[in-house]
Enzyme design. Structure first.
Site, short mmCIF file in Angstrom:
data_model
loop_
_atom_site.label_atom_id
_atom_site.label_comp_id
_atom_site.label_asym_id
_atom_site.label_seq_id
_atom_site.Cartn_x
_atom_site.Cartn_y
_atom_site.Cartn_z
N GLN A 93 0.63 -1.10 0.04
CA GLN A 93 -0.05 0.04 -0.13
C GLN A 93 1.03 1.11 -0.21
O GLN A 93 0.29 2.47 -0.12
CB GLN A 93 -0.95 -0.11 1.31
CG GLN A 93 -1.82 -1.19 1.48
CD GLN A 93 -2.56 -1.14 2.61
OE1 GLN A 93 -3.51 -0.70 3.13
NE2 GLN A 93 -1.97 -2.02 3.62
N ASN A 94 2.11 0.96 0.20
CA ASN A 94 3.11 2.22 0.45
C ASN A 94 3.69 2.74 -1.18
O ASN A 94 3.57 1.89 -1.98
CB ASN A 94 4.26 1.88 0.98
CG ASN A 94 4.30 1.27 2.33
OD1 ASN A 94 3.09 1.59 3.15
ND2 ASN A 94 5.00 0.36 2.79
N HIS A 111 -1.71 1.18 -4.50
CA HIS A 111 -1.92 2.59 -4.42
C HIS A 111 -1.16 3.55 -5.18
O HIS A 111 -0.95 4.89 -4.79
CB HIS A 111 -2.08 2.99 -2.99
CG HIS A 111 -3.08 2.36 -2.02
ND1 HIS A 111 -2.97 2.11 -0.48
CD2 HIS A 111 -4.25 1.88 -2.37
CE1 HIS A 111 -4.08 1.90 -0.10
NE2 HIS A 111 -4.93 1.22 -1.16
N CYS A 122 -3.75 11.30 -21.89
CA CYS A 122 -3.69 9.74 -22.46
C CYS A 122 -3.99 8.29 -21.54
O CYS A 122 -4.31 7.37 -21.84
CB CYS A 122 -2.67 9.71 -23.58
SG CYS A 122 -1.16 9.28 -22.72
N ASN A 204 3.02 -6.92 13.19
CA ASN A 204 2.48 -5.59 13.40
C ASN A 204 2.97 -4.91 14.59
O ASN A 204 3.18 -5.53 15.63
CB ASN A 204 0.97 -5.40 13.42
CG ASN A 204 0.56 -4.14 12.55
OD1 ASN A 204 1.28 -3.62 11.91
ND2 ASN A 204 -0.71 -4.11 12.42
ZN LIG Z 1 -0.20 11.64 -22.38
#
Ligand SMILES: [Zn+2]
Length: 237
Positions: A93-94, A111, A122, A204
């Site tokens: 997600q970084n 992300h 374009c 975590n």
């Molecule tokens: Zn372009």
């Protein structure tokens, strides 16, 4: 190796230890800016110069940050899986480039990425190492002033969701590292992986919002936890 297909999801916690400040959900600020001003299509429409400057500064700051032992351990796990005929996908997600610089190869920036620019004319993207401003040129359609940061803003759809969902259905181990578990759709990946029968682990600093959905939850700094965990996985009998 008991696992044949591993998916790793990383979030802000792994980059924080490399000195990259992140959006703080508690006060809605990212580097002293309100998130809706610098990370939404509406904010960009209101003040393009401010938004370009914000991401130009973040992009420039990347050169001062280095991958930490957690980034490096994930590269080693990927090599190990490749050598042993397994599948490995790293979803981050970084928006920084620390996973690339650590050597990770099968990587999805769901992300977006600071080192990339997206043409609003374009809709193609190009590598971006310098600042973007109104004089910047799209290398594909040659339009001037059409580039924006290649970042998925609030209200926009994350990249490569089809590929991610197919991989989630196939993996037998899903590991979430340094992520709060509060931002969807990434927060829902653990549920999908479980549904398909994968083992689920989180590494975590604090228990995440979806902590109860993990078979195993190990708390601490990513730079210590991740290398130890990778070592236990690759050195097993
Ligand atoms: Zn372009």
């Amino acid at each position: 190796m008991q696992f044949k297909s591993i998916i790793i999801l990383t979030g802000a916690g792994i980059s924080a230890e490399s000195g990259i400040p992140t959006f703080r959900a508690a006060d809605g600020l990212w580097e002293d800016h309100r998130i809706e001003d610098v990370a939404s299509p509406e904010g960009f429409a209101r003040n393009r110069a401010l938004v370009q400057r914000f991401y130009n500064l973040r992009r420039a700051a990347l050169s001062k940050a280095e991958p930490n032992p957690a980034h490096k351990a994930l590269m080693e796990l990927e090599s190990y899986m490749r050598e042993n005929g397994g599948e490995f996908l790293l979803i981050t997600q970084n928006v920084d480039d620390l996973h690339e610089r650590a050597g990770s190869q099968n990587l999805i920036h769901m992300h977006g990425a600071l080192k990339s620019a997206l043409c609003t004319h374009c809709e193609r993207r190009q590598p971006q190492h310098s600042d973007i401003d109104e004089r910047s040129l799209c290398e594909h359609c040659k339009t001037k002033g059409s580039l924006r940061p290649d970042i998925v803003w609030f209200g926009e759809v994350p990249y490569q969701m089809g590929r991610i969902e197919a991989a989630l259905a196939r993996c037998d181990l899903f590991v979430s590292i340094g992520t709060s578990g509060a931002v969807y759709p990434a927060a829902g990946f653990v549920r999908a992986a479980r549904h398909y029968g994968a083992r689920t682990i989180e590494l975590n600093l604090d228990p995440s919002a979806g902590s109860a959905l993990f078979d195993d939850s190990r708390l601490g700094k990513a730079s210590a936890l991740v290398p130890a965990w990778v070592k236990s996985l690759t050195h097993e009998a």
